[in-house]
Design a protein around this motif. Structure first.
Motif: not given
Length: 275
Positions: A109-131
């Motif tokens: 169940p453990i995720l390892h992803y430290d290449r960049d902030d892409s995963i956090y960006q997807y959260f941001t995009f989802m939040n922006e989809s309110k538009g």
């Protein structure tokens, strides 16, 4: 913040149920508890622990953890360096197979992803989809597919066996989807195999192994299931129902219906009306 979303009736193969972000206080915890959907947490900063199946994981920034449906889990923020995480709740027919391709399962169940902030960006995009107004559900589903494609692309390499298992699950879902979409037509196993692009014998063996039933039996039972649902419509004759589920010959339909349900269509309808 957290936003809960209604279950999608349009994108049943994959859909977002919620998403959110939280800067946890010292020692903040959740559980032990279960969920009825997949919940993926990604640690933006800080540290904490995640416990599942008797195993304890100490996690930090650039890592994450997957909560699977109906599995008891517990997680807690570090007492000195509490984590901030964002999360994505989702479900659907393809959720499990896509997660497996990304190397994420109940046992891993453990995720390892430290290449960049892409995963956090997807959260941001989802939040922006309110538009979005008319197309928000589709936008969220697209972002979820993109997020999972990122995890698949940069996740651990699957063994040959795991790859075969994952592909098999996808093929089975395609068969089921084809049947559920085209059951009213005069379809054959050959039609299904051609649509999916696999050898007929190989597809039949694969489906039997995964589902413990043949494609033909699955098709028959799905048609009869839909026929039973139509029995409550008094405006439909038995012949109407027969043709509506793919049987042009009402006598053949009645024979198959009785074999599956243990009663003729007429008797089944009569008994159902008494309930």
């Amino acid at each position: 913040m957290i936003e809960y979303l209604p279950r999608s009736k349009q994108h049943t193969e994959l859909y977002v149920t919620q998403y959110g972000i939280e800067a946890c206080s010292h020692g903040h915890y959740h559980g032990p508890a279960v969920r009825d959907y997949y919940l993926l947490h990604y640690i933006v900063d800080g540290e904490g622990i995640f416990e599942v199946g008797g195993t304890r994981y100490e996690l930090r920034k650039g890592q994450g953890f997957l909560i699977c449906p109906d599995v008891v889990t517990y997680y807690e923020a570090d007492s000195t360096n509490p984590w901030t995480y964002c999360w994505f709740g989702f479900d659907g027919q393809l959720a499990e197979s896509l997660l497996k391709q990304a190397g994420l399962t109940m046992d891993h169940p453990i995720l390892h992803y430290d290449r960049d902030d892409s995963i956090y960006q997807y959260f941001t995009f989802m939040n922006e989809s309110k538009g979005y107004h008319k197309a928000r559900e589709t936008r969220l589903t697209g972002l979820l597919y993109s997020l999972l494609s990122l995890l698949v692309e940069f996740g651990p390499a699957m063994t040959t066996y795991e790859h075969k298992e994952s592909r098999a699950a996808i093929y089975v879902e395609k068969v089921k989807d084809f049947v559920e979409t085209n059951f009213a037509q005069k379809i054959t196993i050959e039609h299904i195999a051609q649509f999916i692009g696999l050898n007929r014998s190989y597809l039949c063996s694969l489906f039997q192994l995964q589902m413990s039933t043949s494609i033909q039996d699955y098709l028959i039972r799905y048609r009869i299931q839909r026929a039973c649902e139509m029995m409550g419509n008094a405006e439909l004759t038995i012949g109407d129902i027969s043709r509506s589920v793919g049987y042009q010959d009402p006598l053949l339909f009645s024979k198959i219906f009785k074999k599956v349900m243990g009663a003729s269509p007429k008797l089944y309808r009569s008994e159902a009306r008494k309930i």
